[in-house]
Design a protein around this motif. Sequence first.
Motif, PDB file in Angstrom:
ATOM      1  N   ILE A 235      19.298 -35.017 -37.274  1.00  0.00           N
ATOM      2  CA  ILE A 235      19.769 -34.542 -35.972  1.00  0.00           C
ATOM      3  C   ILE A 235      18.670 -34.782 -34.937  1.00  0.00           C
ATOM      4  O   ILE A 235      17.493 -34.525 -35.204  1.00  0.00           O
ATOM      5  N   THR A 236      19.058 -35.259 -33.781  1.00  0.00           N
ATOM      6  CA  THR A 236      18.106 -35.410 -32.683  1.00  0.00           C
ATOM      7  C   THR A 236      18.478 -34.431 -31.585  1.00  0.00           C
ATOM      8  O   THR A 236      19.612 -34.427 -31.096  1.00  0.00           O
ATOM      9  N   TRP A 237      17.510 -33.598 -31.237  1.00  0.00           N
ATOM     10  CA  TRP A 237      17.701 -32.557 -30.227  1.00  0.00           C
ATOM     11  C   TRP A 237      16.990 -32.965 -28.937  1.00  0.00           C
ATOM     12  O   TRP A 237      15.780 -33.154 -28.925  1.00  0.00           O
ATOM     13  N   GLN A 238      17.780 -33.117 -27.874  1.00  0.00           N
ATOM     14  CA  GLN A 238      17.207 -33.462 -26.568  1.00  0.00           C
ATOM     15  C   GLN A 238      16.780 -32.167 -25.881  1.00  0.00           C
ATOM     16  O   GLN A 238      17.559 -31.510 -25.210  1.00  0.00           O
ATOM     17  N   ARG A 239      15.531 -31.809 -26.053  1.00  0.00           N
ATOM     18  CA  ARG A 239      15.067 -30.529 -25.525  1.00  0.00           C
ATOM     19  C   ARG A 239      14.618 -30.625 -24.077  1.00  0.00           C
ATOM     20  O   ARG A 239      14.280 -29.622 -23.456  1.00  0.00           O
ATOM     21  N   GLU A 240      14.563 -31.823 -23.509  1.00  0.00           N
ATOM     22  CA  GLU A 240      14.208 -32.078 -22.122  1.00  0.00           C
ATOM     23  C   GLU A 240      12.744 -31.790 -21.833  1.00  0.00           C
ATOM     24  O   GLU A 240      12.016 -32.630 -21.343  1.00  0.00           O
ATOM     25  N   LYS A 241      12.296 -30.579 -22.132  1.00  0.00           N
ATOM     26  CA  LYS A 241      10.930 -30.204 -21.808  1.00  0.00           C
ATOM     27  C   LYS A 241       9.930 -31.108 -22.516  1.00  0.00           C
ATOM     28  O   LYS A 241      10.056 -31.408 -23.684  1.00  0.00           O
ATOM     29  N   GLY A 242       8.941 -31.551 -21.801  1.00  0.00           N
ATOM     30  CA  GLY A 242       7.917 -32.407 -22.382  1.00  0.00           C
ATOM     31  C   GLY A 242       6.980 -32.910 -21.300  1.00  0.00           C
ATOM     32  O   GLY A 242       7.361 -33.030 -20.144  1.00  0.00           O
ATOM     33  N   ARG A 243       5.754 -33.189 -21.676  1.00  0.00           N
ATOM     34  CA  ARG A 243       4.776 -33.647 -20.704  1.00  0.00           C
ATOM     35  C   ARG A 243       4.958 -35.134 -20.427  1.00  0.00           C
ATOM     36  O   ARG A 243       5.156 -35.939 -21.326  1.00  0.00           O
ATOM     37  N   ALA A 244       4.854 -35.482 -19.154  1.00  0.00           N
ATOM     38  CA  ALA A 244       4.942 -36.891 -18.776  1.00  0.00           C
ATOM     39  C   ALA A 244       3.670 -37.617 -19.201  1.00  0.00           C
ATOM     40  O   ALA A 244       2.618 -37.011 -19.373  1.00  0.00           O
ATOM     41  N   SER A 245       3.790 -38.908 -19.386  1.00  0.00           N
ATOM     42  CA  SER A 245       2.647 -39.713 -19.797  1.00  0.00           C
ATOM     43  C   SER A 245       2.623 -41.009 -19.003  1.00  0.00           C
ATOM     44  O   SER A 245       3.676 -41.575 -18.688  1.00  0.00           O
ATOM     45  N   LYS A 246       1.444 -41.460 -18.678  1.00  0.00           N
ATOM     46  CA  LYS A 246       1.312 -42.724 -17.956  1.00  0.00           C
ATOM     47  C   LYS A 246       1.189 -43.908 -18.902  1.00  0.00           C
ATOM     48  O   LYS A 246       1.273 -45.059 -18.473  1.00  0.00           O
ATOM     49  N   ARG A 247       1.006 -43.635 -20.188  1.00  0.00           N
ATOM     50  CA  ARG A 247       0.798 -44.720 -21.155  1.00  0.00           C
ATOM     51  C   ARG A 247       1.814 -44.718 -22.281  1.00  0.00           C
ATOM     52  O   ARG A 247       1.690 -45.464 -23.245  1.00  0.00           O
ATOM     53  N   ASN A 248       2.838 -43.847 -22.170  1.00  0.00           N
ATOM     54  CA  ASN A 248       3.844 -43.783 -23.225  1.00  0.00           C
ATOM     55  C   ASN A 248       5.090 -43.117 -22.655  1.00  0.00           C
ATOM     56  O   ASN A 248       5.083 -42.585 -21.553  1.00  0.00           O
ATOM     57  N   TRP A 249       6.180 -43.145 -23.434  1.00  0.00           N
ATOM     58  CA  TRP A 249       7.408 -42.480 -23.013  1.00  0.00           C
ATOM     59  C   TRP A 249       7.244 -40.980 -23.157  1.00  0.00           C
ATOM     60  O   TRP A 249       6.632 -40.492 -24.100  1.00  0.00           O
ATOM     61  N   LYS A 250       7.817 -40.234 -22.244  1.00  0.00           N
ATOM     62  CA  LYS A 250       7.790 -38.773 -22.303  1.00  0.00           C
ATOM     63  C   LYS A 250       8.461 -38.312 -23.596  1.00  0.00           C
ATOM     64  O   LYS A 250       9.546 -38.760 -23.940  1.00  0.00           O
ATOM     65  N   ASN A 251       7.814 -37.416 -24.304  1.00  0.00           N
ATOM     66  CA  ASN A 251       8.336 -36.929 -25.585  1.00  0.00           C
ATOM     67  C   ASN A 251       9.265 -35.745 -25.341  1.00  0.00           C
ATOM     68  O   ASN A 251       8.844 -34.592 -25.304  1.00  0.00           O
ATOM     69  N   ALA A 252      10.550 -36.012 -25.160  1.00  0.00           N
ATOM     70  CA  ALA A 252      11.528 -34.986 -24.824  1.00  0.00           C
ATOM     71  C   ALA A 252      12.555 -34.768 -25.929  1.00  0.00           C
ATOM     72  O   ALA A 252      13.598 -34.165 -25.706  1.00  0.00           O
ATOM     73  N   MET A 253      12.280 -35.283 -27.119  1.00  0.00           N
ATOM     74  CA  MET A 253      13.205 -35.164 -28.245  1.00  0.00           C
ATOM     75  C   MET A 253      12.493 -34.563 -29.447  1.00  0.00           C
ATOM     76  O   MET A 253      11.287 -34.718 -29.616  1.00  0.00           O
ATOM     77  N   GLU A 254      13.260 -33.883 -30.275  1.00  0.00           N
ATOM     78  CA  GLU A 254      12.779 -33.468 -31.591  1.00  0.00           C
ATOM     79  C   GLU A 254      13.854 -33.795 -32.615  1.00  0.00           C
ATOM     80  O   GLU A 254      15.032 -33.904 -32.275  1.00  0.00           O
ATOM     81  N   ASP A 255      13.445 -33.955 -33.861  1.00  0.00           N
ATOM     82  CA  ASP A 255      14.375 -34.258 -34.937  1.00  0.00           C
ATOM     83  C   ASP A 255      14.488 -33.078 -35.887  1.00  0.00           C
ATOM     84  O   ASP A 255      13.562 -32.270 -36.020  1.00  0.00           O
ATOM     85  N   ILE A 256      15.632 -33.004 -36.558  1.00  0.00           N
ATOM     86  CA  ILE A 256      15.858 -32.008 -37.596  1.00  0.00           C
ATOM     87  C   ILE A 256      16.499 -32.726 -38.778  1.00  0.00           C
ATOM     88  O   ILE A 256      17.635 -33.207 -38.673  1.00  0.00           O
ATOM     89  N   TRP A 257      15.788 -32.822 -39.883  1.00  0.00           N
ATOM     90  CA  TRP A 257      16.339 -33.466 -41.071  1.00  0.00           C
ATOM     91  C   TRP A 257      17.247 -32.489 -41.809  1.00  0.00           C
ATOM     92  O   TRP A 257      16.893 -31.322 -42.009  1.00  0.00           O
ATOM     93  N   PHE A 258      18.411 -32.970 -42.218  1.00  0.00           N
ATOM     94  CA  PHE A 258      19.387 -32.183 -42.973  1.00  0.00           C
ATOM     95  C   PHE A 258      19.471 -32.741 -44.383  1.00  0.00           C
ATOM     96  O   PHE A 258      19.736 -33.936 -44.570  1.00  0.00           O
ATOM     97  N   ALA A 259      19.226 -31.881 -45.375  1.00  0.00           N
ATOM     98  CA  ALA A 259      19.275 -32.311 -46.770  1.00  0.00           C
ATOM     99  C   ALA A 259      19.878 -31.204 -47.626  1.00  0.00           C
ATOM    100  O   ALA A 259      19.954 -30.044 -47.219  1.00  0.00           O
TER     101      ALA A 259
END
Length: 312
Positions: free
Chosen positions: A131-155
């Motif tokens: 599962i990918t959760w778009q949490r929106e909140k995240g710090r902007a970066s000038k050298r990479n994409w903003k990290n605004a996602m988290e994953d949840i593995w289901f097993a």
Amino acid sequence: MRSTRNKTMTLDGDEAELYLSRCVEADSITLDQNFVDTVIHGDTFEALKHIKNESVDLAIIDPPYNMNKTFGEDVFKKTDALSYAKYTEQWLMLIKPLLKPTGSIYVCCDWESGIAIAPILQEHFVVRNRITWQREKGRASKRNWKNAMEDIWFATVGDTFTFNADAVKQRRKVIAPYKLDGVARDWSQTKDGKFRDTGASNFWDDISVPYWSMPENTPHPTQKPEKLMAKLILASSNEGDVVLDPFAGSGSSCVTAAKLGRHYIGIEKDATYCAMAQKRIDMAKKDSSIQGYVDGVFWERNTLAEQRKTKK
């Protein structure tokens, strides 16, 4: 002086002491102790050894991600990938025998810690989805994409497991309603508009990180929303089942489990977060509502007005 709209939970000294006294201390655990509906204060690697094998229906794990982070009085320091993988396997091997043969497990991670977690999870469980959760909140970066996602593995432990698809439907507004022979096709007309209850996918864009004006908000730096926990719990457990969270933080999983008629076992190392979890559980006895989950469906972001109308 904080704003009157700031609902972030606080504890004074007397409150913290009172609620912590109602938690079980890991260093005083006795053999064959019943931990159901309990928050355990102490080290998860020790506490897990005292929980009965095959007694847990669902495990929700939100471990420290592989980054430098302060959790109350505890500091988790970023390490190399191999060391983090060994750390992951250590707690996973303690949890595996506690799950019933029909049990399920969800593991939260970011993209980097997920690289280490996924192969270990796949080695010991049947991995069903990510599962990918778009949490929106995240710090902007000038050298990479903003990290605004988290994953949840289901097993799952095996091929027989609980999954209540109808319990986790999402209510969406219908923009272009389609009719067949003049009859609405897969949508309903209400006084507030046209809606469709859709099956849940593995991309979640309807959940916000708890923020200061939400009553569920606490000072925990990586608190998961009750709405997110509700989806996991409703999908992969039934009323009366036992939900285990070995890194309970401020108790979102335990609180949500209690609100949804499940039993819970939470383990948390920090005393303040344990006290907050216990206080939130008490508060849930008076108010079992979950923001964004109304009338048995999950609503999209920014639809609070529609939710209020529906509740009336």
